[in-house]
Design a protein around this motif. Sequence first.
Motif: not given
Length: 488
Positions: A29, A33, A63, A67, A70, A97
């Motif tokens: 991460s 984030i 970020k 993100v 992810l 998260l």
Amino acid sequence: MKNLVIVESPAKAKTIEKYLGKDFTVMSSVGHIRQIAKKNKDGGRPIETNNKYKITFEVDPSKKKVVSELRKAVKEANDVWLATDEDREGEAIAWHLCEVLKLDPKTTKRIVFHEITKNAIEEAIKNPRKIDMKMVEAQQTRQTLDWLVGFDLSPVVWRKVPGGKSAGRVQSPAVRLLVEREREIEKFGAKSSFKITGEFFVPSSGEILKAELNKKFESEKAATDFLESLKNANFKVANISKTPGTRNPSAPFTTSTLQQEANARLGFSAKSTMAAAQKLYQSGKITYMRTDSVNLSGFAIKSSEEFIKKTFGEKYHKARNFATKSAAAQEAHEAIRPTVIANEKVSTSQDLQKIYTLIRNRTLASQMTPAQIEKTTIKIEISGQENYFEAKGEVVVFDGFLKVYSNGKKDEFLPELTSGDSLNFNEIIAKEVFSRPPARYSEGSLVKKLEDLGIGRPSTYATILDTIQARGYAMKGEGEGDPRDVIQ
């Protein structure tokens, strides 16, 4: 993709992926984030003090790419494991998260480990837990306080303090401590006195014995008159006392004590120390470096015992469990220690190796026998006077833990003498000495003061010290001041 593991740092991700094998993909991460938004959805303050301190968060603009990657990985994974750091910040990142990636915090697997080793990672995978919302709330409380103090006080600083850039919950008390100490120094009225020291010749051995008078004189005249009175005096050994003593090792390092000791012994700033410790942790060389516990695991105690007995002998080993004094300490954590105590060299970087050696030696010392000391005091009487000279020496009879963690102090040997021995003076002088004001804080001593007062957390000290210097509130000097002329 069968398993997705999310950690905080890219360096950590590489090490963990190596241990978990092909069924696991490890992504990072890259820290937090989300951040506190500029405003809430109604255009008001993002922390609503009249609505149970509700916080509005937003994804950190830097970020957004992380993100996005992810989110894509989560859709392709059968299982998601959150492996952020084991402290409050790490727990909060795991919760954020969940919020951003639409994961259920009640069912998502959360794993923690104190060290990045194959055994620790595999054990964590076997024992997942859920996100600890109490820790998340504790982190948000601290974050809220930081924001409220900074938001409300910083504008006052901008208006009232020339060149003032910010205020903060920990930053401002730290600056106040520096200011108060400087005012103490400015108010301090140094007083002078005259110290009498002598060098005495030992006829039987030809050695020189250095000693100090048991009294100081307030004026130059009184000191000169006393020196005149010694011209025809005789000196002899009145008494010799020898006192055995022990010196015990300190506990293994916490974050705070590591910063203090690295500053005192190596001259490292808190920021440099934590940067080195972070790299050592991420590469699997030491346990987690943000901790206020002095506990060692059973494994660490046992492996230290085996290494000490094999390397130095059984007489050097003494197992110890240390208790953490701080009521706020998280006892489930361990002290900072090497993951493999036998590893002596772990890095080609000088700074990393120095910090590692300091941590390793402190850990080993904590499981070693006390040093045996002998203190000797020789009293030298002056004929026709009540005043006397005194010589003090200290030698290490058995080094114990000092074998690996010496304080650099050299033995102070005294000549072999017996009571009644006559001595001839070689030189006796009076020197003007001044009382010293309180010392300015070093980075290490300021960290200790903040910890003693319960201000801030070990993980924040390096950032705070860096901030107050970067913003010009304090500067690091080379010494305590300029030498002054003295009468001798």
